[in-house]
Design a protein around this motif. Structure first.
Motif, PDB file in Angstrom:
ATOM      1  N   PRO A  74     -44.288 -36.454  35.976  1.00 14.60           N
ATOM      2  CA  PRO A  74     -45.021 -35.364  35.999  1.00 14.60           C
ATOM      3  C   PRO A  74     -44.744 -34.848  37.337  1.00 14.60           C
ATOM      4  N   LYS A  75     -44.950 -33.320  37.476  1.00 14.92           N
ATOM      5  CA  LYS A  75     -44.800 -32.614  38.290  1.00 14.92           C
ATOM      6  C   LYS A  75     -43.262 -32.006  38.534  1.00 14.92           C
ATOM      7  N   VAL A  76     -42.373 -33.076  39.147  1.00 13.71           N
ATOM      8  CA  VAL A  76     -41.017 -32.927  39.192  1.00 13.71           C
ATOM      9  C   VAL A  76     -40.345 -33.886  38.334  1.00 13.71           C
ATOM     10  N   ASP A  77     -39.407 -33.834  37.551  1.00 11.55           N
ATOM     11  CA  ASP A  77     -38.648 -34.781  36.715  1.00 11.55           C
ATOM     12  C   ASP A  77     -37.726 -35.433  37.627  1.00 11.55           C
ATOM     13  N   GLY A  78     -37.260 -36.565  37.162  1.00  9.65           N
ATOM     14  CA  GLY A  78     -36.369 -37.431  37.908  1.00  9.65           C
ATOM     15  C   GLY A  78     -34.931 -36.852  37.982  1.00  9.65           C
ATOM     16  N   LEU A  79     -34.512 -36.106  37.121  1.00 10.52           N
ATOM     17  CA  LEU A  79     -33.367 -35.404  37.311  1.00 10.52           C
ATOM     18  C   LEU A  79     -33.407 -34.250  38.493  1.00 10.52           C
ATOM     19  N   GLU A  80     -34.339 -33.613  38.460  1.00  7.77           N
ATOM     20  CA  GLU A  80     -34.505 -32.784  39.745  1.00  7.77           C
ATOM     21  C   GLU A  80     -34.824 -33.526  40.781  1.00  7.77           C
ATOM     22  N   VAL A  81     -35.258 -34.906  40.983  1.00 11.81           N
ATOM     23  CA  VAL A  81     -35.554 -35.513  42.227  1.00 11.81           C
ATOM     24  C   VAL A  81     -34.138 -35.795  42.587  1.00 11.81           C
ATOM     25  N   GLU A 104     -30.991 -41.247  25.637  1.00  6.72           N
ATOM     26  CA  GLU A 104     -30.681 -40.262  25.307  1.00  6.72           C
ATOM     27  C   GLU A 104     -29.236 -39.963  26.193  1.00  6.72           C
ATOM     28  N   GLU A 105     -28.199 -39.685  25.396  1.00  3.98           N
ATOM     29  CA  GLU A 105     -26.871 -39.436  25.775  1.00  3.98           C
ATOM     30  C   GLU A 105     -26.826 -38.405  26.997  1.00  3.98           C
ATOM     31  N   ARG A 106     -27.730 -37.121  26.774  1.00  2.00           N
ATOM     32  CA  ARG A 106     -27.574 -36.077  27.790  1.00  2.00           C
ATOM     33  C   ARG A 106     -28.102 -36.679  29.067  1.00  2.00           C
ATOM     34  N   ASP A 107     -29.170 -37.299  28.829  1.00  2.00           N
ATOM     35  CA  ASP A 107     -29.903 -37.791  30.164  1.00  2.00           C
ATOM     36  C   ASP A 107     -28.856 -38.836  30.893  1.00  2.00           C
ATOM     37  N   ILE A 108     -28.305 -39.654  30.329  1.00  2.00           N
ATOM     38  CA  ILE A 108     -27.234 -40.497  31.089  1.00  2.00           C
ATOM     39  C   ILE A 108     -26.183 -39.700  31.591  1.00  2.00           C
ATOM     40  N   GLU A 110     -25.974 -36.563  32.495  1.00  2.00           N
ATOM     41  CA  GLU A 110     -26.553 -35.708  33.573  1.00  2.00           C
ATOM     42  C   GLU A 110     -26.743 -36.830  34.705  1.00  2.00           C
ATOM     43  N   SER A 111     -27.428 -37.682  34.589  1.00  2.00           N
ATOM     44  CA  SER A 111     -27.608 -38.702  35.661  1.00  2.00           C
ATOM     45  C   SER A 111     -26.473 -38.962  36.416  1.00  2.00           C
ATOM     46  N   TYR A 112     -25.474 -39.257  35.791  1.00  2.00           N
ATOM     47  CA  TYR A 112     -23.841 -39.815  36.478  1.00  2.00           C
ATOM     48  C   TYR A 112     -23.230 -38.383  37.096  1.00  2.00           C
ATOM     49  N   ASP A 113     -23.432 -37.488  36.220  1.00  2.00           N
ATOM     50  CA  ASP A 113     -22.944 -36.025  36.798  1.00  2.00           C
ATOM     51  C   ASP A 113     -23.618 -35.700  38.335  1.00  2.00           C
ATOM     52  N   LEU A 114     -24.826 -36.209  38.364  1.00  2.00           N
ATOM     53  CA  LEU A 114     -25.477 -35.720  39.614  1.00  2.00           C
ATOM     54  C   LEU A 114     -25.478 -36.935  40.734  1.00  2.00           C
ATOM     55  N   GLY A 115     -24.638 -37.869  40.393  1.00  2.00           N
ATOM     56  CA  GLY A 115     -24.346 -38.844  41.306  1.00  2.00           C
ATOM     57  C   GLY A 115     -25.277 -40.139  41.288  1.00  2.00           C
ATOM     58  N   VAL A 116     -26.010 -40.411  40.285  1.00  2.00           N
ATOM     59  CA  VAL A 116     -26.600 -41.892  40.186  1.00  2.00           C
ATOM     60  C   VAL A 116     -25.762 -43.073  40.263  1.00  2.00           C
ATOM     61  N   ASN A 117     -26.334 -44.116  40.960  1.00  2.00           N
ATOM     62  CA  ASN A 117     -25.335 -45.259  41.177  1.00  2.00           C
ATOM     63  C   ASN A 117     -25.461 -46.314  40.021  1.00  2.00           C
ATOM     64  N   SER A 118     -26.615 -46.111  39.184  1.00  2.00           N
ATOM     65  CA  SER A 118     -26.782 -46.898  38.060  1.00  2.00           C
ATOM     66  C   SER A 118     -27.795 -46.369  37.172  1.00  2.00           C
ATOM     67  N   TYR A 119     -27.614 -46.805  35.720  1.00  2.00           N
ATOM     68  CA  TYR A 119     -28.475 -46.138  34.896  1.00  2.00           C
ATOM     69  C   TYR A 119     -29.046 -47.344  33.994  1.00  2.00           C
ATOM     70  N   ILE A 120     -30.178 -47.515  34.151  1.00  2.00           N
ATOM     71  CA  ILE A 120     -30.738 -48.886  32.896  1.00  2.00           C
ATOM     72  C   ILE A 120     -31.885 -48.424  32.389  1.00  2.00           C
TER      73      ILE A 120
END
Length: 155
Positions: A74-81, A104-108, A110-120
């Motif tokens: 809620p309020k600010v989603d994880g991708l924006e964080v 969702e493939e697009r979430d995965i 986008e997360s890696y495009d934004l520099g996430v270290n791991s997606y679980i």
């Protein structure tokens, strides 16, 4: 189990009370719970990280060792964080692990495009979920070698 806004080794950003309870229980069982801060939405997570809002007395230079970040918040989603963290030179190197139910493939991507270290993706089975949390906590708190924080360098 939240440490009242003090400096945390692990910032857990999760809005599902059942998941929070399970994660904190597993961390307690593994002796990792002493420095966990829970943020219940993305806005609270950003306030904690940057020392604003209800966390205005907290030193933002004291960074968590890892952020466990749900995407659907809620309020600010994880991708924006994640976007806000990676945009800021002070927070860009904080390790972030997306811990979400989204496959969702697009979430995965986008997360890696934004520099996430791991997606679980959160396992559905209780035992599997508990094991994943245990392994995550131990890896990021005891095994991973983060970059030296420039604020900690002297001379």
């Amino acid at each position: 189990m939240s440490n009242g806004g003090k400096n945390a080794d692990i910032l857990l950003v999760e809005d599902n009370p059942n998941d929070v309870e399970l994660i904190l229980h597993v961390f307690q069982w593994c002796n990792l719970s002493d420095k966990v801060q829970v943020a219940w939405n993305g806005e609270e997570a950003l306030d904690y990280i940057f020392g604003k809002g209800s966390f205005s007395g907290r030193d933002p230079k004291a960074r968590p060792k890892v952020i466990l970040l749900d995407l659907k918040l809620p309020k600010v989603d994880g991708l924006e964080v994640l976007r806000s963290l990676r945009r800021n030179p002070e927070t860009r190197t904080i390790p972030v692990v997306v811990l979400t139910s989204s496959r969702e493939e697009r979430d995965i991507i986008e997360s890696y495009d934004l520099g996430v270290n791991s997606y679980i993706v959160k396992p559905v089975q209780f035992d599997e979920f508990a094991n994943v949390i245990r392994e995550l906590g131990l890896y990021w708190k005891t095994i991973n070698q983060p970059p030296v924080d420039p604020a900690d360098k002297t001379g």
